[in-house]
Design a protein around this motif. Structure first.
Motif, PDB file in Angstrom:
ATOM      1  N   VAL A 240      27.102   8.768  27.044  1.00 52.02           N
ATOM      2  CA  VAL A 240      27.347   9.740  25.978  1.00 52.02           C
ATOM      3  C   VAL A 240      28.027  10.948  26.603  1.00 52.02           C
ATOM      4  O   VAL A 240      27.466  11.591  27.494  1.00 52.02           O
ATOM      5  CB  VAL A 240      26.039  10.169  25.291  1.00 52.02           C
ATOM      6  N   THR A 241      29.242  11.260  26.141  1.00 48.08           N
ATOM      7  CA  THR A 241      30.056  12.310  26.751  1.00 48.08           C
ATOM      8  C   THR A 241      30.349  13.419  25.760  1.00 48.08           C
ATOM      9  O   THR A 241      30.613  13.169  24.585  1.00 48.08           O
ATOM     10  CB  THR A 241      31.384  11.713  27.276  1.00 48.08           C
ATOM     11  N   ALA A 249      26.798  25.733  27.217  1.00 50.86           N
ATOM     12  CA  ALA A 249      25.847  24.883  27.924  1.00 50.86           C
ATOM     13  C   ALA A 249      24.614  24.623  27.060  1.00 50.86           C
ATOM     14  O   ALA A 249      24.007  23.548  27.128  1.00 50.86           O
ATOM     15  CB  ALA A 249      25.453  25.557  29.243  1.00 50.86           C
ATOM     16  N   GLU A 250      24.238  25.595  26.258  1.00 52.89           N
ATOM     17  CA  GLU A 250      23.078  25.430  25.372  1.00 52.89           C
ATOM     18  C   GLU A 250      23.349  24.326  24.356  1.00 52.89           C
ATOM     19  O   GLU A 250      22.490  23.475  24.088  1.00 52.89           O
ATOM     20  CB  GLU A 250      22.765  26.747  24.670  1.00 52.89           C
ATOM     21  N   ASN A 251      24.521  24.330  23.761  1.00 49.71           N
ATOM     22  CA  ASN A 251      24.873  23.291  22.786  1.00 49.71           C
ATOM     23  C   ASN A 251      24.993  21.917  23.440  1.00 49.71           C
ATOM     24  O   ASN A 251      24.747  20.896  22.791  1.00 49.71           O
ATOM     25  CB  ASN A 251      26.192  23.639  22.093  1.00 49.71           C
ATOM     26  N   PHE A 252      25.365  21.894  24.722  1.00 54.66           N
ATOM     27  CA  PHE A 252      25.527  20.616  25.418  1.00 54.66           C
ATOM     28  C   PHE A 252      24.198  19.882  25.539  1.00 54.66           C
ATOM     29  O   PHE A 252      24.171  18.663  25.761  1.00 54.66           O
ATOM     30  CB  PHE A 252      26.124  20.835  26.817  1.00 54.66           C
ATOM     31  N   LYS A 253      23.097  20.587  25.377  1.00 53.33           N
ATOM     32  CA  LYS A 253      21.783  19.944  25.444  1.00 53.33           C
ATOM     33  C   LYS A 253      21.610  18.913  24.331  1.00 53.33           C
ATOM     34  O   LYS A 253      20.778  18.007  24.440  1.00 53.33           O
ATOM     35  CB  LYS A 253      20.678  20.990  25.381  1.00 53.33           C
ATOM     36  N   MET A 254      22.398  19.045  23.255  1.00 52.36           N
ATOM     37  CA  MET A 254      22.356  18.029  22.191  1.00 52.36           C
ATOM     38  C   MET A 254      22.817  16.682  22.734  1.00 52.36           C
ATOM     39  O   MET A 254      22.269  15.636  22.363  1.00 52.36           O
ATOM     40  CB  MET A 254      23.238  18.455  21.007  1.00 52.36           C
ATOM     41  N   ILE A 255      23.836  16.712  23.577  1.00 51.79           N
ATOM     42  CA  ILE A 255      24.323  15.476  24.204  1.00 51.79           C
ATOM     43  C   ILE A 255      23.218  14.862  25.064  1.00 51.79           C
ATOM     44  O   ILE A 255      22.997  13.641  25.056  1.00 51.79           O
ATOM     45  CB  ILE A 255      25.572  15.764  25.064  1.00 51.79           C
ATOM     46  N   GLU A 256      22.511  15.709  25.812  1.00 54.55           N
ATOM     47  CA  GLU A 256      21.438  15.224  26.685  1.00 54.55           C
ATOM     48  C   GLU A 256      20.296  14.620  25.874  1.00 54.55           C
ATOM     49  O   GLU A 256      19.723  13.593  26.258  1.00 54.55           O
ATOM     50  CB  GLU A 256      20.942  16.372  27.565  1.00 54.55           C
ATOM     51  N   VAL A 266      24.745  10.724  30.881  1.00 56.73           N
ATOM     52  CA  VAL A 266      25.483  11.840  30.300  1.00 56.73           C
ATOM     53  C   VAL A 266      26.785  12.036  31.056  1.00 56.73           C
ATOM     54  O   VAL A 266      26.811  12.050  32.289  1.00 56.73           O
ATOM     55  CB  VAL A 266      24.652  13.137  30.350  1.00 56.73           C
ATOM     56  N   GLY A 267      27.874  12.190  30.295  1.00 53.64           N
ATOM     57  CA  GLY A 267      29.167  12.467  30.884  1.00 53.64           C
ATOM     58  C   GLY A 267      29.772  13.713  30.273  1.00 53.64           C
ATOM     59  O   GLY A 267      29.263  14.246  29.275  1.00 53.64           O
ATOM     60  N   ALA A 268      30.849  14.194  30.860  1.00 50.69           N
ATOM     61  CA  ALA A 268      31.524  15.387  30.356  1.00 50.69           C
ATOM     62  C   ALA A 268      33.001  15.327  30.697  1.00 50.69           C
ATOM     63  O   ALA A 268      33.407  14.654  31.645  1.00 50.69           O
ATOM     64  CB  ALA A 268      30.901  16.650  30.957  1.00 50.69           C
ATOM     65  N   THR A 269      33.794  16.027  29.917  1.00 52.03           N
ATOM     66  CA  THR A 269      35.218  16.129  30.212  1.00 52.03           C
ATOM     67  C   THR A 269      35.440  17.208  31.269  1.00 52.03           C
ATOM     68  O   THR A 269      34.552  18.011  31.566  1.00 52.03           O
ATOM     69  CB  THR A 269      36.014  16.499  28.960  1.00 52.03           C
ATOM     70  N   ARG A 270      36.629  17.224  31.831  1.00 53.45           N
ATOM     71  CA  ARG A 270      36.942  18.243  32.833  1.00 53.45           C
ATOM     72  C   ARG A 270      36.864  19.639  32.226  1.00 53.45           C
ATOM     73  O   ARG A 270      36.414  20.588  32.875  1.00 53.45           O
ATOM     74  CB  ARG A 270      38.320  17.990  33.421  1.00 53.45           C
ATOM     75  N   ALA A 271      37.301  19.761  30.964  1.00 49.80           N
ATOM     76  CA  ALA A 271      37.259  21.061  30.304  1.00 49.80           C
ATOM     77  C   ALA A 271      35.828  21.576  30.178  1.00 49.80           C
ATOM     78  O   ALA A 271      35.559  22.768  30.371  1.00 49.80           O
ATOM     79  CB  ALA A 271      37.912  20.963  28.927  1.00 49.80           C
ATOM     80  N   ALA A 272      34.891  20.677  29.862  1.00 47.81           N
ATOM     81  CA  ALA A 272      33.485  21.073  29.739  1.00 47.81           C
ATOM     82  C   ALA A 272      32.911  21.464  31.094  1.00 47.81           C
ATOM     83  O   ALA A 272      32.109  22.406  31.197  1.00 47.81           O
ATOM     84  CB  ALA A 272      32.680  19.930  29.124  1.00 47.81           C
ATOM     85  N   VAL A 273      33.314  20.747  32.135  1.00 42.76           N
ATOM     86  CA  VAL A 273      32.851  21.074  33.491  1.00 42.76           C
ATOM     87  C   VAL A 273      33.430  22.403  33.941  1.00 42.76           C
ATOM     88  O   VAL A 273      32.719  23.266  34.482  1.00 42.76           O
ATOM     89  CB  VAL A 273      33.237  19.947  34.475  1.00 42.76           C
ATOM     90  N   LEU A 340      30.810  17.553  15.032  1.00 38.33           N
ATOM     91  CA  LEU A 340      29.757  17.029  15.913  1.00 38.33           C
ATOM     92  C   LEU A 340      28.444  17.786  15.732  1.00 38.33           C
ATOM     93  O   LEU A 340      27.361  17.239  15.988  1.00 38.33           O
ATOM     94  CB  LEU A 340      30.216  17.064  17.368  1.00 38.33           C
ATOM     95  N   PHE A 341      28.514  19.047  15.281  1.00 37.35           N
ATOM     96  CA  PHE A 341      27.291  19.829  15.065  1.00 37.35           C
ATOM     97  C   PHE A 341      26.525  19.349  13.831  1.00 37.35           C
ATOM     98  O   PHE A 341      25.374  19.730  13.628  1.00 37.35           O
ATOM     99  CB  PHE A 341      27.619  21.318  14.943  1.00 37.35           C
ATOM    100  N   GLU A 342      27.155  18.511  13.040  1.00 39.30           N
ATOM    101  CA  GLU A 342      26.469  17.871  11.915  1.00 39.30           C
ATOM    102  C   GLU A 342      26.121  16.420  12.249  1.00 39.30           C
ATOM    103  O   GLU A 342      25.052  15.930  11.871  1.00 39.30           O
ATOM    104  CB  GLU A 342      27.361  17.916  10.665  1.00 39.30           C
ATOM    105  N   VAL A 343      27.004  15.764  12.977  1.00 41.46           N
ATOM    106  CA  VAL A 343      26.822  14.345  13.281  1.00 41.46           C
ATOM    107  C   VAL A 343      25.685  14.118  14.271  1.00 41.46           C
ATOM    108  O   VAL A 343      24.817  13.255  14.062  1.00 41.46           O
ATOM    109  CB  VAL A 343      28.130  13.732  13.816  1.00 41.46           C
ATOM    110  N   ILE A 344      25.661  14.898  15.353  1.00 46.48           N
ATOM    111  CA  ILE A 344      24.647  14.670  16.396  1.00 46.48           C
ATOM    112  C   ILE A 344      23.231  14.929  15.885  1.00 46.48           C
ATOM    113  O   ILE A 344      22.337  14.098  16.115  1.00 46.48           O
ATOM    114  CB  ILE A 344      24.955  15.524  17.651  1.00 46.48           C
ATOM    115  N   PRO A 345      22.965  16.053  15.178  1.00 47.98           N
ATOM    116  CA  PRO A 345      21.606  16.232  14.639  1.00 47.98           C
ATOM    117  C   PRO A 345      21.172  15.104  13.711  1.00 47.98           C
ATOM    118  O   PRO A 345      20.001  14.700  13.721  1.00 47.98           O
ATOM    119  CB  PRO A 345      21.706  17.567  13.889  1.00 47.98           C
TER     120      PRO A 345
END
Length: 355
Positions: A240-241, A249-256, A266-273, A340-345
């Motif tokens: 899941v990336t 970083a707080e919002n990225f916890k949804m991915i985790e 867990v993966g991430a794009t270069r932009a997120a890193v 994604l803020f609607e889809v992930i929840p």
């Protein structure tokens, strides 16, 4: 006059030309990475790649380290793959940590004694750090990022961020040194069984290695790892990336959280890193980790060419992005244009907890 005489000589005499086929006795050395007393999956993929070089290939595994963990890794190496015929063990405090200078010198010494036709390792940081330096000591040109082996001297590797494939024929002297893309050589189920004839375990004489060889070049400082039960990103069945669209970083916890429910990495794009959302060991792409999971889920990932180069071998790609024209949708098997803020929840609410 001289030219006419030479032409006449060719006309009056018959010549036979015989081109010797490219052949060599196959003997392969695999540089093994181990951790926690076990040989890593990327090393076993390198063994699978060695099997494709040709029939009658004798495969040796080179392990280096110190202490009980090395002995445990040697036991695992002797039983983890039926194609391994020999385990070479370099037990010394010099190899407590895999520094390139000491490992490259070790490879040089082992090659001088073993005269291997090929030396192979995986495309992780371990192999990319060591093999080019060892190739320089042996005065040969390595072939990197190999995804297909068509013979003992014919290989395929991607170029232009994976948009084209280049076929390379090696015509240099032994050894032919390869860095293989581990995801292109998955371990076959039959290979994971017990080994009928246990390979020999032989110690490597490290006394010839100069103690002062690596002084002033590099030294080990520290190692850190995240305390998590999630699978390794490079070998996970589900990844899941998240991208820069997560905004923090707080919002990225949804991915985790989603990854925990799916038992995924867990993966991430270069932009997120680069934005500091997650550490760089989670970066997926051409300059990060190459992945090939059964399921790859991308949230807020636009699909830059460098990122797509790292996920092309995924079995199923699912993308969620607000931009209907995002390049990720061109390679996705399933795409959802949405926030994604609607889809992930909603996914977190409907997915059962991992047992």
């Amino acid at each position: 006059m001289a030219i006419r005489t030479l032409i006449g000589a060719f006309r009056n005499h018959s010549f036979s030309s015989r081109v010797a086929p490219y052949s060599r006795s196959l003997k392969t050395l695999v540089l093994a990475e181990h951790d926690g007393g076990s040989v890593k999956a990327s090393t076993l993929s390198a063994v699978e790649a060695a099997n494709l070089l040709g029939d009658g290939n004798s495969i040796s595994l080179l392990l280096a380290g110190s202490g009980p963990s090395l002995q445990e890794a040697a036991q695992h190496a002797a039983s983890c793959h039926p194609s391994i015929s020999q385990v070479l063990l370099a037990d010394s405090d010099k190899f407590t940590y895999p520094l390139a200078e000491q490992w490259a010198k070790l490879v040089h010494v082992v090659q001088q004694k073993g005269s291997f036709s090929h030396i192979i390792t995986g495309s992780g940081s371990f192999g990319k750090n060591i093999l080019p330096r060892a190739a320089a000591l042996l005065d040969v040109s390595p072939i990197t990022d190999v995804i297909e082996i068509s013979g003992s001297n014919l290989f395929v590797r991607p170029i232009y961020a994976g948009n084209a494939l280049s076929t390379v024929r090696y015509t240099g002297s032994d050894p032919c040194m390869l860095i293989i893309r581990s995801t292109s050589f998955p371990l076959k189920p039959a290979s994971a069984g017990s080994v009928s004839n246990a390979p020999s375990v032989d110690k490597v004489d490290t006394s010839s290695l100069d103690e002062d060889d690596a002084v002033g070049k590099s030294k080990f400082i520290s190692i850190s790892s995240q305390d998590t039960e999630r699978p390794d990103l490079g070998n996970a069945r589900v990844v899941v990336t998240g991208g820069r669209a997560l905004k923090s970083a707080e919002n990225f916890k949804m991915i985790e959280k989603l990854a925990e429910k799916l038992g995924a990495a867990v993966g991430a794009t270069r932009a997120a890193v680069d934005a500091g959302f997650v550490p760089n060991e989670l970066q997926v792409g051409q300059t990060g980790k190459i992945v090939a999971p059964d399921l790859y889920m991308a949230f807020g990932v636009s699909g830059a060419i460098q990122h797509l180069a790292g996920i092309r071998d995924s079995k199923v790609i699912v993308a969620v992005n607000k931009d209907a024209d995002a390049p990720i949708f061109q390679v996705a098997d399933y795409g959802l244009v949405g926030d994604l803020f609607e889809v992930i929840p909603e996914l977190l609410e409907k997915l059962p907890d991992k047992k």
